[in-house]
Motif scaffolding. Sequence first.
Motif, PDB file in Angstrom:
ATOM      1  N   TRP A 108       1.686   7.781 -15.477  1.00 37.17           N
ATOM      2  CA  TRP A 108       1.547   7.541 -14.036  1.00 37.17           C
ATOM      3  C   TRP A 108       0.665   6.326 -13.769  1.00 37.17           C
ATOM      4  O   TRP A 108       0.897   5.567 -12.823  1.00 37.17           O
ATOM      5  N   TYR A 109      -0.346   6.111 -14.589  1.00 35.27           N
ATOM      6  CA  TYR A 109      -1.197   4.934 -14.431  1.00 35.27           C
ATOM      7  C   TYR A 109      -0.368   3.651 -14.567  1.00 35.27           C
ATOM      8  O   TYR A 109      -0.465   2.746 -13.738  1.00 35.27           O
ATOM      9  N   VAL A 110       0.463   3.581 -15.603  1.00 36.71           N
ATOM     10  CA  VAL A 110       1.303   2.392 -15.811  1.00 36.71           C
ATOM     11  C   VAL A 110       2.262   2.217 -14.641  1.00 36.71           C
ATOM     12  O   VAL A 110       2.427   1.120 -14.117  1.00 36.71           O
ATOM     13  N   ARG A 111       2.894   3.299 -14.214  1.00 36.20           N
ATOM     14  CA  ARG A 111       3.831   3.247 -13.085  1.00 36.20           C
ATOM     15  C   ARG A 111       3.183   2.689 -11.820  1.00 36.20           C
ATOM     16  O   ARG A 111       3.827   2.011 -11.043  1.00 36.20           O
ATOM     17  N   ALA A 112       1.904   3.021 -11.614  1.00 32.45           N
ATOM     18  CA  ALA A 112       1.215   2.654 -10.375  1.00 32.45           C
ATOM     19  C   ALA A 112       0.492   1.310 -10.453  1.00 32.45           C
ATOM     20  O   ALA A 112      -0.095   0.885  -9.453  1.00 32.45           O
ATOM     21  N   CYS A 113       0.523   0.643 -11.579  1.00 25.82           N
ATOM     22  CA  CYS A 113      -0.128  -0.670 -11.671  1.00 25.82           C
ATOM     23  C   CYS A 113       0.460  -1.600 -10.613  1.00 25.82           C
ATOM     24  O   CYS A 113       1.684  -1.635 -10.429  1.00 25.82           O
TER      25      CYS A 113
ATOM     26  N   GLY B  14       1.185  -4.735 -10.328  1.00 27.71           N
ATOM     27  CA  GLY B  14       2.251  -5.661 -10.722  1.00 27.71           C
ATOM     28  C   GLY B  14       3.577  -4.963 -10.957  1.00 27.71           C
ATOM     29  O   GLY B  14       4.634  -5.499 -10.638  1.00 27.71           O
ATOM     30  N   VAL B  15       3.525  -3.757 -11.496  1.00 33.24           N
ATOM     31  CA  VAL B  15       4.745  -2.984 -11.728  1.00 33.24           C
ATOM     32  C   VAL B  15       5.354  -2.596 -10.386  1.00 33.24           C
ATOM     33  O   VAL B  15       6.541  -2.806 -10.135  1.00 33.24           O
ATOM     34  N   LYS B  16       4.530  -2.060  -9.513  1.00 32.57           N
ATOM     35  CA  LYS B  16       5.026  -1.656  -8.191  1.00 32.57           C
ATOM     36  C   LYS B  16       5.569  -2.858  -7.424  1.00 32.57           C
ATOM     37  O   LYS B  16       6.642  -2.795  -6.822  1.00 32.57           O
ATOM     38  N   ARG B  17       4.860  -3.973  -7.487  1.00 30.31           N
ATOM     39  CA  ARG B  17       5.283  -5.176  -6.764  1.00 30.31           C
ATOM     40  C   ARG B  17       6.660  -5.662  -7.245  1.00 30.31           C
ATOM     41  O   ARG B  17       7.499  -6.084  -6.455  1.00 30.31           O
ATOM     42  N   ALA B  18       6.904  -5.581  -8.538  1.00 31.09           N
ATOM     43  CA  ALA B  18       8.207  -6.006  -9.069  1.00 31.09           C
ATOM     44  C   ALA B  18       9.339  -5.191  -8.458  1.00 31.09           C
ATOM     45  O   ALA B  18      10.372  -5.740  -8.042  1.00 31.09           O
TER      46      ALA B  18
END
Length: 118
Positions: A25-30, A32-36
């Motif tokens: 969940w941490y990676v998912r919510a980063c 840059g990931v969300k912005r992409a």
Amino acid sequence: SETWKNWRLSRTGLDTAVVQDPGAWYVRACPGVKRAFEEVWETPELIVSMDAVILWRPWWIKSSWMPITEGLHLDQNPFHKPSLETVQGMVPLLPVSMASGGLKVIPRSHTEAAKDEL
């Protein structure tokens, strides 16, 4: 290598057991990931799914842990879901090199012409 020895992983590294863990969940919510994904869908209102993660054992320690690929495949059926309905992402947590491999996307495989060839 003791920790890895007892962890049951397929040679492809696909794992569904940890997809709801805090680290995933941490990676998912980063940001840059969300912005992409916001840019792809042109909205900050996103529905997120994570069906699997890829975990590879450190194969440089033990050669039998060398991961294998699933091979080329389609993640979205072009006949039952002909429009853009899902977008898959990959967030490597370590540097990707020729030795480690990575994601391979076939140019123009999303086009109508490619569907005609299937």
